[in-house]
Design a protein around this motif. Structure first.
Motif, PDB file in Angstrom:
ATOM      1  N   LEU A   1       0.664  -0.774   0.129  1.00  0.00           N
ATOM      2  CA  LEU A   1       0.085  -0.321   0.111  1.00  0.00           C
ATOM      3  C   LEU A   1       1.024   1.292  -0.455  1.00  0.00           C
ATOM      4  O   LEU A   1       1.095   2.272  -1.023  1.00  0.00           O
ATOM      5  N   GLU A   2       2.153   1.589   0.850  1.00  0.00           N
ATOM      6  CA  GLU A   2       2.867   2.213   0.863  1.00  0.00           C
ATOM      7  C   GLU A   2       3.606   2.705  -0.587  1.00  0.00           C
ATOM      8  O   GLU A   2       3.907   3.774  -0.638  1.00  0.00           O
ATOM      9  N   HIS A   3       4.237   1.897  -1.382  1.00  0.00           N
ATOM     10  CA  HIS A   3       4.894   1.906  -2.462  1.00  0.00           C
ATOM     11  C   HIS A   3       3.800   1.690  -3.652  1.00  0.00           C
ATOM     12  O   HIS A   3       4.731   1.568  -4.565  1.00  0.00           O
ATOM     13  N   ASN A   4       2.757   1.816  -3.196  1.00  0.00           N
ATOM     14  CA  ASN A   4       1.639   1.581  -4.300  1.00  0.00           C
ATOM     15  C   ASN A   4       2.124   0.591  -5.947  1.00  0.00           C
ATOM     16  O   ASN A   4       2.391   0.858  -6.830  1.00  0.00           O
TER      17      ASN A   4
ATOM     18  N   THR B   1      -7.292 -12.109   5.101  1.00  0.00           N
ATOM     19  CA  THR B   1      -8.614 -11.526   4.338  1.00  0.00           C
ATOM     20  C   THR B   1      -8.987  -9.851   4.674  1.00  0.00           C
ATOM     21  O   THR B   1      -8.635  -9.675   3.278  1.00  0.00           O
ATOM     22  N   ALA B   2      -9.158  -9.894   5.658  1.00  0.00           N
ATOM     23  CA  ALA B   2      -9.677  -7.768   5.553  1.00  0.00           C
ATOM     24  C   ALA B   2      -8.465  -7.722   4.791  1.00  0.00           C
ATOM     25  O   ALA B   2      -9.047  -6.824   4.528  1.00  0.00           O
TER      26      ALA B   2
ATOM     27  N   ARG C   1      -9.291  -0.954  -1.785  1.00  0.00           N
ATOM     28  CA  ARG C   1      -9.335   0.174  -2.241  1.00  0.00           C
ATOM     29  C   ARG C   1      -8.962   1.519  -3.011  1.00  0.00           C
ATOM     30  O   ARG C   1      -8.981   1.927  -3.564  1.00  0.00           O
ATOM     31  N   GLN C   2      -7.637   0.305  -3.061  1.00  0.00           N
ATOM     32  CA  GLN C   2      -6.015   1.725  -3.500  1.00  0.00           C
ATOM     33  C   GLN C   2      -6.578   1.385  -4.980  1.00  0.00           C
ATOM     34  O   GLN C   2      -5.653   1.009  -5.590  1.00  0.00           O
ATOM     35  N   ARG C   3      -7.171  -0.395  -5.966  1.00  0.00           N
ATOM     36  CA  ARG C   3      -6.870  -0.285  -6.783  1.00  0.00           C
ATOM     37  C   ARG C   3      -5.121  -1.131  -7.350  1.00  0.00           C
ATOM     38  O   ARG C   3      -4.755  -1.335  -8.135  1.00  0.00           O
ATOM     39  N   LEU C   4      -5.213  -2.078  -6.258  1.00  0.00           N
ATOM     40  CA  LEU C   4      -3.277  -2.632  -6.042  1.00  0.00           C
ATOM     41  C   LEU C   4      -3.847  -4.012  -6.273  1.00  0.00           C
ATOM     42  O   LEU C   4      -4.665  -4.432  -5.966  1.00  0.00           O
TER      43      LEU C   4
END
Lengths: 322, 288
Positions: free
Chosen positions: B153-156, B184-185, B192-195
């Motif tokens: 998430l941090e590094h997209n 899973t959560a 959400r970040q579309r990663l």
């Protein structure tokens, strides 16, 4: 209904049989024995209290599986009104091991979902012993999405030995069905209150037990694998189930002290099956309290709070990296 | 040396076995076709039998070596190490099992997470170590997984999980079960970040891991011939009391039933992953 007694309840069973006998002869007896009956009844009550005060985890597992224990539909009948059962997963079948639908709780609309076991042999088979197939979990998912769409809180009741290990269940994606529910429940935008009412058997239980409050009835169990299953893998003998139950930590009290559940709902003396009404009343209070505690949260606050709770699960330590 | 041995004439003194004997592990037998193979041939073929194509189980770090670019990679979550929350004891104490597994594998638990790149595309990969207590998922696996997700998430960048596991770790009781919900959560945040979240299911992928994040991947890939399922074949056989169909719970069976998106040969995996990532993230095809 005549109470079924478990092995460790034999002293109570004997006393109750004696009381029954006295009641029978009371009518044609010249002497008044009602006092004696009252005395024995109170003795039976005390004895029950004593025995239940020091149940071992394995004995609690027996109570959780008691043939007369109230099931989801019993609680729906006693706690909810206007239950409208909604069947099926809209794609393959209606799994009878999970029931659910719309209902009112204290007059407020809600969605109820729970595992359902059967009482007699025929019904047990009909309900597949409370072991859902993928369709059951997908029915639950359908109901959760419905709840989210209409802003209804969700109440789930957990009582299963586990998800069904069958050929068809595997072919139709048992794993996917359970995993999908975990994913969707993690971000469902309505309150979810989960209660373990009997057996919380592994992934099959968890698939409807991710929520904002997770509580257990006093004599219910919740575990990663059944004590028998654990014993047969680690001790190579299912006979060691009592030891496995002890060490795994499956009871409400132990899990509460480990921080894995939020609340214990007390049962009547001698277990939930002795008094459905009293049990339902105390459960209703617990459900009301839980629901009230989320009333002020916005959907996104609710989801964030749930997420933080999920991330906090686990015990480990942090060491300096080699 | 005992007095008797000293008396023996030097001629018949027993010699220690020659050090020049064949080094251990030079040869390896394919578990599927039983062909005898040079270890180095097998290794250079990424653990795939050159005769029959059988995909052998391989270690987590070997997996990283074959997927990630050699430069610019580092481990995530290695600081998270196990404890014994239940004081669990069956025939052996849980801490003893942990330290024995650590000695055997040189790992502290059953998951290795690394940030790096596949053909210059940044990724975070979490890989199960099956040799560590059957790749079972306990608190450490769950936490390292989550830290890997956070890193992505941090590094997209995309997050890839490679599974090889028998399921939840019994010795951590309900803590293990909760890792299913926790891991899973965590995946919802990638969504959400579309990663991209890609899962690679290898032999075996069962129980609590199979029934949590394994099948919620945006793309779910299986290795050929891997055993993948919720309940183990023996449990199912005992429950339904019939013989299981041929190839039941194998990758090819799952593909047929619509449970996985594709089966990819290990030797093509790096290219496939790069392709899928660039397609999902709307980038031009990876060069190199």
């Amino acid at each position: 209904m005549k109470t079924t007694f478990l092995d460790f309840e034999q002293p109570i069973a004997e006393l109750e049989a004696k009381i029954e006998e006295l009641r029978f002869v009371q009518d044609d007896s010249a002497v008044d024995i009602s006092e004696e009956i009252v005395r024995l009844e109170s003795k039976s009550q005390t004895l029950t209290k004593d025995i239940y005060a020091k149940l071992s985890p394995w004995q609690i597992a027996q109570v959780a599986r008691h043939p007369q224990r109230p099931y989801t539909l019993d609680y729906i009948q006693h706690i909810f009104t206007d239950f409208e059962e909604l069947h099926g997963d809209r794609s393959f079948a209606d799994d009878k091991a999970i029931v659910g639908g719309l209902a009112r709780f204290n007059g407020q609309s809600c969605v109820v979902i729970g595992h359902q076991k059967g009482r007699d042999t025929k019904e047990k088979i009909h309900r597949n012993f409370g072991m859902p197939r993928p369709e059951g979990y997908r029915k639950a998912l359908k109901l959760m999405r419905l709840a989210e769409k209409f802003g209804l809180p969700v109440f789930t009741f957990v009582d299963t030995p586990g998800a069904y290990p069958g050929i068809g269940a595997e072919e139709r994606g048992q794993s996917e069905a359970i995993g999908r529910n975990l994913y969707v429940m993690a971000e469902l935008k309505v309150p979810i209150v989960c209660t373990i009412i009997g057996e919380g058997g592994s992934g099959g239980a968890l698939a409807i037990a991710v929520g904002d409050q997770v509580q257990m009835l006093q004599y219910s169990t919740y575990s990663v694998i059944s004590p028998e299953g654990c014993a047969s893998i680690l001790w190579k003998s299912a006979e060691k189930a009592p030891e496995a139950a002890e060490t795994m930590g499956i009871t409400a009290a132990r899990l509460k002290s480990l921080g894995l559940i939020d609340k214990i709902v007390n049962e009547p003396v001698g277990g939930a099956h002795r008094d459905y009404r009293a049990m339902s009343q105390s459960l209703r209070r617990a459900l009301s309290d839980a629901l009230r505690s989320f009333a002020d949260l916005t959907p996104s606050q609710l989801v964030d709070r749930r997420f933080d709770r999920l991330m906090a699960y686990g015990k480990f330590k942090e060491a300096a990296v080699r | 040396m005992s007095w008797l041995k000293k008396l023996l004439p030097p001629k018949i003194k027993r010699e220690a076995p020659s050090k020049k004997s064949i080094p251990e592990g030079l040869w390896s037998k394919c578990v599927s076709c039983e062909a005898v193979l040079y270890r180095s041939d097998l290794d250079s073929n990424l653990g795939v039998c050159p005769k029959c194509g059988h995909h052998q189980r391989i270690r987590a770090r070997a997996r990283m070596d074959m997927l990630l670019d050699p430069e610019g990679r580092f481990e995530v979550g290695a600081e998270v190490v196990p404890v014994d929350p239940l004081k669990f004891k069956d025939s052996r104490r849980y801490p003893d099992r942990l330290s024995a597994a650590a000695d055997d594998t040189s790992e502290a638990d059953a998951m290795v997470v690394m940030q790096g790149a596949i053909k210059t595309l940044p990724v975070v990969i979490a890989c199960f170590e099956f040799d560590f207590l059957g790749g079972s998922m306990g608190s450490v696996v769950g936490e390292r997984f989550v830290r890997g997700v956070r890193q992505a998430l941090e590094h997209n960048c995309p997050f890839i999980c490679i599974t090889a596991t028998g399921g939840a770790r019994m010795q951590e009781g309900l803590f293990s079960l909760m890792q299913m919900a926790k891991t899973t959560a965590a995946i919802t945040r990638l969504g959400r970040q579309r990663l991209p979240f890609i899962t690679l299911l290898t032999d075996p992928t069962m129980g609590g891991v199979s029934a949590s994040f394994a099948f919620v991947g945006d793309v779910v890939i299986a290795e050929p011939g891997a055993l993948i399922g919720f309940a183990g074949p023996r449990v199912i056989e005992q429950t339904v009391r019939e013989t299981l169909p041929e190839g039941f719970q194998r990758s090819e069976f799952l593909l047929e039933k619509g449970a996985v998106d594709m089966i990819v040969d290990r030797r093509q995996l790096r290219d496939k992953l790069a392709d899928i990532i660039t397609l999902l993230t709307r980038q031009p095809a990876a060069s190199l």
